[in-house]
Design a protein around this motif. Structure first.
Motif, PDB file in Angstrom:
ATOM      1  N   PHE A  38     -28.780   7.387 -25.509  1.00 22.52           N
ATOM      2  CA  PHE A  38     -28.480   8.500 -24.642  1.00 22.52           C
ATOM      3  C   PHE A  38     -29.484   8.437 -23.409  1.00 22.52           C
ATOM      4  CE2 PHE A  38     -27.239   9.943 -28.772  1.00 22.52           C
ATOM      5  CZ  PHE A  38     -26.092  11.005 -28.221  1.00 22.52           C
ATOM      6  N   LYS A  39     -28.713   8.747 -22.199  1.00 19.36           N
ATOM      7  CA  LYS A  39     -29.383   8.804 -21.043  1.00 19.36           C
ATOM      8  C   LYS A  39     -30.393   9.847 -20.846  1.00 19.36           C
ATOM      9  CE  LYS A  39     -27.821   7.926 -16.231  1.00 19.36           C
ATOM     10  NZ  LYS A  39     -28.238   6.302 -16.256  1.00 19.36           N
ATOM     11  N   ALA A  40     -29.950  10.949 -21.469  1.00 19.45           N
ATOM     12  CA  ALA A  40     -30.902  12.151 -21.471  1.00 19.45           C
ATOM     13  C   ALA A  40     -30.539  13.180 -22.401  1.00 19.45           C
ATOM     14  CB  ALA A  40     -30.659  12.837 -19.942  1.00 19.45           C
ATOM     15  N   LEU A  41     -31.582  13.972 -22.810  1.00 20.91           N
ATOM     16  CA  LEU A  41     -31.317  14.983 -23.767  1.00 20.91           C
ATOM     17  C   LEU A  41     -31.903  16.317 -23.378  1.00 20.91           C
ATOM     18  CD1 LEU A  41     -33.364  13.213 -26.922  1.00 20.91           C
ATOM     19  CD2 LEU A  41     -30.909  12.981 -26.363  1.00 20.91           C
ATOM     20  N   TYR A  42     -30.710  16.968 -23.070  1.00 20.56           N
ATOM     21  CA  TYR A  42     -31.134  18.508 -22.463  1.00 20.56           C
ATOM     22  C   TYR A  42     -31.075  19.605 -23.387  1.00 20.56           C
ATOM     23  CZ  TYR A  42     -30.792  17.578 -17.433  1.00 20.56           C
ATOM     24  OH  TYR A  42     -31.228  16.656 -16.322  1.00 20.56           O
ATOM     25  N   SER A  43     -31.859  20.445 -23.546  1.00 22.80           N
ATOM     26  CA  SER A  43     -32.118  21.623 -24.417  1.00 22.80           C
ATOM     27  C   SER A  43     -32.452  22.755 -23.606  1.00 22.80           C
ATOM     28  CB  SER A  43     -33.450  21.199 -25.414  1.00 22.80           C
ATOM     29  OG  SER A  43     -34.452  21.184 -24.936  1.00 22.80           O
ATOM     30  N   LEU A  53     -26.617  22.097 -15.164  1.00 21.92           N
ATOM     31  CA  LEU A  53     -27.803  21.405 -14.405  1.00 21.92           C
ATOM     32  C   LEU A  53     -27.609  20.149 -14.765  1.00 21.92           C
ATOM     33  CD1 LEU A  53     -30.532  21.658 -13.421  1.00 21.92           C
ATOM     34  CD2 LEU A  53     -31.504  22.227 -15.936  1.00 21.92           C
ATOM     35  N   LEU A  54     -27.358  19.720 -15.920  1.00 22.46           N
ATOM     36  CA  LEU A  54     -27.099  18.123 -16.492  1.00 22.46           C
ATOM     37  C   LEU A  54     -26.326  17.400 -15.507  1.00 22.46           C
ATOM     38  CD1 LEU A  54     -26.522  16.932 -20.155  1.00 22.46           C
ATOM     39  CD2 LEU A  54     -25.544  15.873 -18.285  1.00 22.46           C
ATOM     40  N   MET A  55     -25.217  18.340 -15.216  1.00 17.57           N
ATOM     41  CA  MET A  55     -24.051  17.288 -14.377  1.00 17.57           C
ATOM     42  C   MET A  55     -24.719  17.167 -12.915  1.00 17.57           C
ATOM     43  SD  MET A  55     -20.475  18.967 -15.813  1.00 17.57           S
ATOM     44  CE  MET A  55     -19.693  17.984 -14.649  1.00 17.57           C
ATOM     45  N   GLU A  56     -25.330  18.331 -12.532  1.00 20.52           N
ATOM     46  CA  GLU A  56     -25.679  18.060 -10.974  1.00 20.52           C
ATOM     47  C   GLU A  56     -26.875  17.315 -10.960  1.00 20.52           C
ATOM     48  OE1 GLU A  56     -27.038  21.987 -10.370  1.00 20.52           O
ATOM     49  OE2 GLU A  56     -25.108  23.038  -9.640  1.00 20.52           O
ATOM     50  N   THR A  57     -27.725  16.983 -12.008  1.00 12.88           N
ATOM     51  CA  THR A  57     -28.727  16.088 -11.913  1.00 12.88           C
ATOM     52  C   THR A  57     -28.364  14.799 -11.735  1.00 12.88           C
ATOM     53  OG1 THR A  57     -30.404  17.636 -12.874  1.00 12.88           O
ATOM     54  CG2 THR A  57     -30.972  15.326 -13.153  1.00 12.88           C
ATOM     55  N   TYR A  58     -27.518  14.410 -12.773  1.00 11.57           N
ATOM     56  CA  TYR A  58     -26.914  13.134 -12.850  1.00 11.57           C
ATOM     57  C   TYR A  58     -25.506  12.806 -12.288  1.00 11.57           C
ATOM     58  CZ  TYR A  58     -30.468  12.092 -16.336  1.00 11.57           C
ATOM     59  OH  TYR A  58     -31.936  12.182 -16.746  1.00 11.57           O
ATOM     60  N   SER A  59     -25.110  13.776 -11.096  1.00 14.27           N
ATOM     61  CA  SER A  59     -24.015  13.540 -10.313  1.00 14.27           C
ATOM     62  C   SER A  59     -22.630  13.253 -11.054  1.00 14.27           C
ATOM     63  CB  SER A  59     -24.223  12.485  -9.084  1.00 14.27           C
ATOM     64  OG  SER A  59     -25.384  12.769  -8.286  1.00 14.27           O
ATOM     65  N   ILE A  60     -22.772  13.685 -12.439  1.00 12.40           N
ATOM     66  CA  ILE A  60     -21.510  13.348 -13.306  1.00 12.40           C
ATOM     67  C   ILE A  60     -20.244  14.447 -12.492  1.00 12.40           C
ATOM     68  CG2 ILE A  60     -20.465  13.728 -15.489  1.00 12.40           C
ATOM     69  CD1 ILE A  60     -23.131  13.563 -16.318  1.00 12.40           C
ATOM     70  N   ARG A  61     -19.054  13.538 -12.414  1.00 11.93           N
ATOM     71  CA  ARG A  61     -17.922  13.965 -11.866  1.00 11.93           C
ATOM     72  C   ARG A  61     -16.919  14.320 -13.013  1.00 11.93           C
ATOM     73  NH1 ARG A  61     -17.163   9.165  -7.711  1.00 11.93           N
ATOM     74  NH2 ARG A  61     -18.062   8.258  -9.726  1.00 11.93           N
ATOM     75  N   SER A  62     -16.663  13.323 -13.953  1.00 10.64           N
ATOM     76  CA  SER A  62     -15.785  13.330 -15.105  1.00 10.64           C
ATOM     77  C   SER A  62     -16.476  13.060 -16.397  1.00 10.64           C
ATOM     78  CB  SER A  62     -14.772  12.470 -14.765  1.00 10.64           C
ATOM     79  OG  SER A  62     -15.155  11.193 -14.987  1.00 10.64           O
ATOM     80  N   ALA A  63     -16.311  14.157 -17.194  1.00 10.46           N
ATOM     81  CA  ALA A  63     -16.721  13.917 -18.640  1.00 10.46           C
ATOM     82  C   ALA A  63     -16.324  14.702 -19.657  1.00 10.46           C
ATOM     83  CB  ALA A  63     -18.130  14.581 -18.592  1.00 10.46           C
ATOM     84  N   TRP A  64     -16.383  14.388 -20.905  1.00  5.75           N
ATOM     85  CA  TRP A  64     -15.886  15.289 -22.003  1.00  5.75           C
ATOM     86  C   TRP A  64     -17.024  15.941 -22.601  1.00  5.75           C
ATOM     87  CZ3 TRP A  64     -11.952  12.179 -25.757  1.00  5.75           C
ATOM     88  CH2 TRP A  64     -10.901  11.959 -24.925  1.00  5.75           C
TER      89      TRP A  64
END
Length: 227
Positions: A140-145, A160-171
């Motif tokens: 796992f790249k990161a664990l968010y709780s 917050l997770l998506m913004e921090t890791y600049s994720i554009r596409s995810a499930w």
């Protein structure tokens, strides 16, 4: 975006999705009430296990209101401490179990280059220790709780997770309505897991895909890949 596109990342709920929470929660729950009675913070019988199992996926403060609606904030706080302590003890004793196919499936997705994350409404130490004791931490790249980031909803946590890791596409993968809500609010393809047996069937209304085993998830993701 809800089409069946190839993701760069997969965001998982923890309890009811990767981890069979009841394997450590049920014994820890009974031990918690035994101690609360010893400390004079609770009287009477331990509330039915279904009360807490039915609340899996909620924030802890919401769960305790289901279990002990008339208790004080002090009792809720102490119950949090005790439950976490006993759950971690159960983990160390090897009581906790993953769902079938999770260990192999996570390894496959990692080897295929997907970024893997956990987003959970649980406490920070609980989330991190479950992943560590389950042997999944390297994948796992990161664990968010919610416990660590003090978010009021999973929508905010995933954002917050998506913004921090600049994720554009995810499930987004989870077993409760909060997971569906978090995925949809953040424009993700949502996979609902119906193998935990704790949520109501309608909780997964709105999911793009509903799966009955973890193997199904891996197969669906691999279909989107041309690798």
């Amino acid at each position: 975006m809800t089409e069946n596109y190839q993701p760069e990342a997969v965001i998982f709920d923890l309890d009811g999705t990767l981890f069979r929470a009841e394997t450590i929660l049920v014994p820890a729950y009974h031990r918690t009430f035994e101690q609360l009675r010893k400390e004079g913070l609770y009287t009477g019988d331990t509330p039915p296990e279904e009360k807490i199992l039915g609340g899996l996926g909620m924030l802890l403060e919401q769960i305790w209101k289901r279990v002990m609606p008339d208790a004080s904030a002090l009792v809720y706080s102490r119950a949090n401490e005790l439950l976490l302590h006993y759950q971690l003890e159960e983990l160390k004793q090897g009581t906790g179990k993953l769902y079938a196919g999770v260990e192999t499936g996570i390894n496959i997705l990692y080897e295929q280059g997907y970024q893997l994350f956990v987003a959970s409404n649980g406490l920070e130490n609980y989330v991190k220790e479950v992943i560590r004791y389950s042997g999944l931490a390297p994948f796992f790249k990161a664990l968010y709780s919610a416990g660590e980031f003090q978010t009021k909803s999973k929508v905010d946590l995933v954002r917050l997770l998506m913004e921090t890791y600049s994720i554009r596409s995810a499930w987004m993968v989870g077993d409760r309505s909060s997971d569906v809500e978090a995925g949809k609010a953040n424009g993700l393809y949502v996979v609902g897991c119906n193998y935990s047996g704790f949520g109501q069937e309608e909780e997964l209304d709105g999911a793009d895909l509903i799966i009955s085993s973890f193997d199904c998830l891996v197969n669906e993701i691999m279909k989107t890949s041309n690798r």
